[in-house]
Enzyme design. Structure first.
Site, mmCIF file in Angstrom:
data_model
loop_
_atom_site.group_PDB
_atom_site.id
_atom_site.type_symbol
_atom_site.label_atom_id
_atom_site.label_comp_id
_atom_site.label_asym_id
_atom_site.label_seq_id
_atom_site.Cartn_x
_atom_site.Cartn_y
_atom_site.Cartn_z
ATOM 1 N N ARG A 59 79.665 -3.459 15.932
ATOM 2 C CA ARG A 59 79.462 -2.039 16.268
ATOM 3 C C ARG A 59 80.042 -1.741 17.657
ATOM 4 N NH1 ARG A 59 73.337 -1.000 15.187
ATOM 5 N NH2 ARG A 59 73.824 1.120 15.873
ATOM 6 N N ASN A 92 70.969 7.313 19.672
ATOM 7 C CA ASN A 92 72.212 6.577 19.427
ATOM 8 C C ASN A 92 72.475 5.570 20.540
ATOM 9 O OD1 ASN A 92 72.430 8.250 17.221
ATOM 10 N ND2 ASN A 92 73.746 9.721 18.273
ATOM 11 N N VAL A 93 73.055 4.464 20.154
ATOM 12 C CA VAL A 93 73.296 3.381 21.128
ATOM 13 C C VAL A 93 74.773 3.311 21.518
ATOM 14 C CG1 VAL A 93 71.272 2.039 20.406
ATOM 15 C CG2 VAL A 93 73.451 1.693 19.217
ATOM 16 N N HIS A 109 66.909 4.283 22.778
ATOM 17 C CA HIS A 109 66.969 3.060 21.963
ATOM 18 C C HIS A 109 67.944 2.043 22.529
ATOM 19 C CE1 HIS A 109 65.481 5.407 18.163
ATOM 20 N NE2 HIS A 109 64.505 5.113 18.992
ATOM 21 N N CYS A 117 69.415 -10.209 29.911
ATOM 22 C CA CYS A 117 69.213 -11.666 29.971
ATOM 23 C C CYS A 117 67.715 -11.965 29.920
ATOM 24 C CB CYS A 117 69.790 -12.236 31.273
ATOM 25 S SG CYS A 117 69.499 -14.024 31.404
ATOM 26 N N CYS A 139 72.591 -15.257 36.208
ATOM 27 C CA CYS A 139 71.938 -16.565 36.430
ATOM 28 C C CYS A 139 72.763 -17.707 35.854
ATOM 29 C CB CYS A 139 70.523 -16.573 35.838
ATOM 30 S SG CYS A 139 70.487 -16.476 34.036
HETATM 31 C C1 BV8 Z 1 57.714 1.817 18.320
HETATM 32 C C2 BV8 Z 1 68.380 0.868 17.765
HETATM 33 C C3 BV8 Z 1 55.677 1.259 19.271
HETATM 34 C C4 BV8 Z 1 68.804 -0.134 16.769
HETATM 35 C C5 BV8 Z 1 66.726 2.076 16.529
HETATM 36 C C6 BV8 Z 1 54.946 3.710 9.945
HETATM 37 C C7 BV8 Z 1 54.841 5.053 10.245
HETATM 38 C C8 BV8 Z 1 55.347 5.570 11.433
HETATM 39 C C9 BV8 Z 1 55.988 4.730 12.345
HETATM 40 C C10 BV8 Z 1 56.107 3.409 12.030
HETATM 41 C C11 BV8 Z 1 55.594 2.882 10.842
HETATM 42 N N1 BV8 Z 1 55.882 1.566 10.824
HETATM 43 C C12 BV8 Z 1 56.535 1.235 11.956
HETATM 44 C C13 BV8 Z 1 56.659 2.336 12.700
HETATM 45 C C14 BV8 Z 1 57.308 2.446 14.007
HETATM 46 C C15 BV8 Z 1 58.816 2.406 13.865
HETATM 47 C C16 BV8 Z 1 59.291 3.444 12.869
HETATM 48 O O1 BV8 Z 1 59.313 4.620 13.156
HETATM 49 N N2 BV8 Z 1 59.664 2.967 11.675
HETATM 50 C C17 BV8 Z 1 60.117 3.876 10.659
HETATM 51 C C18 BV8 Z 1 61.292 3.260 9.918
HETATM 52 C C19 BV8 Z 1 58.939 4.165 9.747
HETATM 53 N N3 BV8 Z 1 59.322 2.727 15.160
HETATM 54 C C20 BV8 Z 1 59.518 1.733 16.038
HETATM 55 O O2 BV8 Z 1 59.369 0.568 15.789
HETATM 56 C C21 BV8 Z 1 59.885 2.188 17.435
HETATM 57 N N4 BV8 Z 1 59.000 1.563 18.355
HETATM 58 O O3 BV8 Z 1 57.162 2.539 17.542
HETATM 59 O O4 BV8 Z 1 57.088 1.136 19.274
HETATM 60 C C22 BV8 Z 1 55.199 0.374 20.316
HETATM 61 C C23 BV8 Z 1 54.139 0.804 21.076
HETATM 62 C C24 BV8 Z 1 53.681 0.001 22.054
HETATM 63 C C25 BV8 Z 1 54.274 -1.247 22.259
HETATM 64 C C26 BV8 Z 1 55.339 -1.674 21.488
HETATM 65 C C27 BV8 Z 1 55.813 -0.857 20.505
HETATM 66 C C28 BV8 Z 1 61.280 1.748 17.804
HETATM 67 C C29 BV8 Z 1 62.265 2.450 16.936
HETATM 68 C C30 BV8 Z 1 63.666 2.168 17.474
HETATM 69 C C31 BV8 Z 1 64.423 1.321 16.492
HETATM 70 N N5 BV8 Z 1 65.806 1.246 16.920
HETATM 71 N N6 BV8 Z 1 67.955 2.024 17.022
HETATM 72 C C32 BV8 Z 1 70.226 0.082 16.397
HETATM 73 O O5 BV8 Z 1 70.792 1.169 16.611
HETATM 74 O O6 BV8 Z 1 70.765 -0.895 15.850
HETATM 75 S S1 BV8 Z 1 66.347 3.285 15.440
HETATM 76 C C33 BV8 Z 1 67.717 3.673 14.501
HETATM 77 O O7 BV8 Z 1 67.285 4.702 13.641
HETATM 78 C C34 BV8 Z 1 68.884 4.276 15.219
HETATM 79 O O8 BV8 Z 1 68.675 4.482 16.604
HETATM 80 C C35 BV8 Z 1 69.009 5.634 14.568
HETATM 81 O O9 BV8 Z 1 69.551 6.570 15.400
HETATM 82 C C36 BV8 Z 1 67.578 5.868 14.364
HETATM 83 C C37 BV8 Z 1 67.113 6.994 13.567
HETATM 84 O O10 BV8 Z 1 68.001 7.202 12.615
HETATM 85 P P1 BV8 Z 1 68.859 8.559 12.709
HETATM 86 O O11 BV8 Z 1 69.503 8.647 14.034
HETATM 87 O O12 BV8 Z 1 67.987 9.672 12.293
HETATM 88 O O13 BV8 Z 1 69.950 8.209 11.682
HETATM 89 P P2 BV8 Z 1 69.799 8.253 10.119
HETATM 90 O O14 BV8 Z 1 70.914 7.494 9.524
HETATM 91 O O15 BV8 Z 1 68.383 7.927 9.762
HETATM 92 O O16 BV8 Z 1 69.971 9.810 9.786
HETATM 93 C C38 BV8 Z 1 71.187 10.456 10.064
HETATM 94 C C39 BV8 Z 1 70.899 11.936 9.925
HETATM 95 O O17 BV8 Z 1 72.069 12.644 10.286
HETATM 96 C C40 BV8 Z 1 70.541 12.341 8.517
HETATM 97 O O18 BV8 Z 1 69.460 13.265 8.552
HETATM 98 C C41 BV8 Z 1 71.812 13.037 8.007
HETATM 99 O O19 BV8 Z 1 71.500 14.104 7.117
HETATM 100 C C42 BV8 Z 1 72.364 13.588 9.289
HETATM 101 N N7 BV8 Z 1 73.822 13.713 9.297
HETATM 102 C C43 BV8 Z 1 74.737 12.829 8.797
HETATM 103 N N8 BV8 Z 1 75.984 13.279 9.057
HETATM 104 C C44 BV8 Z 1 75.843 14.448 9.743
HETATM 105 C C45 BV8 Z 1 74.465 14.725 9.900
HETATM 106 N N9 BV8 Z 1 74.015 15.817 10.537
HETATM 107 C C46 BV8 Z 1 74.948 16.671 11.032
HETATM 108 N N10 BV8 Z 1 76.273 16.462 10.932
HETATM 109 C C47 BV8 Z 1 76.762 15.383 10.297
HETATM 110 N N11 BV8 Z 1 78.086 15.187 10.175
#
Ligand code: BV8
Length: 229
Positions: A59, A92-93, A109, A117, A139
């Site tokens: 990526r 976004n990253v 994110h 590190c 380091c």
């Molecule tokens: C946390 C880095 C707590 C990685 C990412 C159950 C219920 C609720 C929450 C949870 C649950 N179980 C677990 C959780 C928490 C979890 C979560 O939400 N899970 C989900 C799946 C249920 N969240 C976490 O773990 C977060 N941390 O909660 O910590 C905590 C508290 C205390 C102490 C410790 C911890 C951390 C979440 C971060 C994960 N990392 N990114 C990487 O990039 O490799 S998230 C990852 O998804 C990306 O960042 C991405 O951006 C993000 C969200 O996705 P979207 O950006 O929305 O992208 P997606 O493909 O989904 O959608 C694209 C959209 O664009 C669509 O709607 C589409 O229609 C639209 N689109 C497409 N093309 C276009 C467009 N719109 C306009 N124009 C276009 N051309």
């Protein structure tokens, strides 16, 4: 936009999709036959670090072949020209907001261009691939560099700063996010609690569309310039 003072903009993978970067959910959901949601976890990194390094190196490499799009540039123009305050927070990253001209970008994110590190805690900017064998530039110890990315189950960055901006905004604009990932998906509710107007720009509906006063459906690369002009 003249009636607003403090705008918060949240972007997701849909904004980068206009530059040709596959979104999490539109990409048919697989990378090397793995679900990206399964790779973006500390467990995956512990189980198969090579796979996770390859995922992020690929990526990061892809960033060399894409560029910012009119949506990124429209947000940067708003940040420059708007009389009030604009706070940009992105899930976004990639670095396309910066390459589109944004100077303030809150990467909740983490970033592809950053390595962390685990031995000395130092963070580094890098455009190149790295893996377990790569020594830390600080380091010099190998085996401790990880992508500086917030994985599922990890605490997103800058949450306090984001909450402060959401609590005082009068306009919240969410662009190109499916509203599936928390805490980002809950930001619209924080903005509503602050009395803000809320606008969602997405090519489809999202998991949180009903929370928005306005839903503008279409490609962000077209709708953002129209919103800003
Ligand atoms: C946390 C880095 C707590 C990685 C990412 C159950 C219920 C609720 C929450 C949870 C649950 N179980 C677990 C959780 C928490 C979890 C979560 O939400 N899970 C989900 C799946 C249920 N969240 C976490 O773990 C977060 N941390 O909660 O910590 C905590 C508290 C205390 C102490 C410790 C911890 C951390 C979440 C971060 C994960 N990392 N990114 C990487 O990039 O490799 S998230 C990852 O998804 C990306 O960042 C991405 O951006 C993000 C969200 O996705 P979207 O950006 O929305 O992208 P997606 O493909 O989904 O959608 C694209 C959209 O664009 C669509 O709607 C589409 O229609 C639209 N689109 C497409 N093309 C276009 C467009 N719109 C306009 N124009 C276009 N051309």
């Amino acid at each position: 936009m003249g009636q607003y003072q403090r705008i918060v903009i949240l972007t997701g993978a849909g904004v980068s999709a206009e530059s040709g970067i596959a979104t999490f959910r539109d990409a048919g959901g697989l990378w090397e036959n793995h679900d990206p949601m399964e790779i973006a976890t500390p467990e995956a990194f512990a189980r198969d670090p090579g796979l996770v390094y390859r995922f992020y190196n690929a990526r990061r490499e892809q960033l060399r072949n894409v560029d910012a799009n009119p949506g990124h540039r429209a947000i940067a123009r708003l940040q420059r020209e708007f009389a009030g305050e604009v706070f940009l927070v992105t899930q976004n990253v990639d670095d396309l907001h910066e390459r589109g001209g944004s100077e303030q970008v809150c990467h909740m994110h983490g970033e592809l261009r950053a390595a962390l590190c685990l031995h000395c805690g130092a963070r580094h900017r890098t455009e190149s691939s790295f893996d377990h064998a790569t020594p830390c530039p600080d380091c010099a110890v190998s085996g401790g560099l990880r992508p500086d990315i917030v994985w599922f189950g990890e605490m997103p960055y800058h949450m306090q700063e984001i909450d402060v901006h959401l609590a005082r905004c009068d306009l919240f604009i969410s662009v190109g996010t499916s509203g599936q990932v928390y805490p980002a998906a809950g930001f619209v509710r924080e903005a509503l609690a602050a009395g803000a107007d809320t606008i969602e720009i997405n090519k489809d509906t999202s998991g949180v569309s009903t929370w928005f006063h306005q839903q503008r459906q279409g490609p962000s690369g077209e709708l953002l310039p129209r919103l800003v002009e």
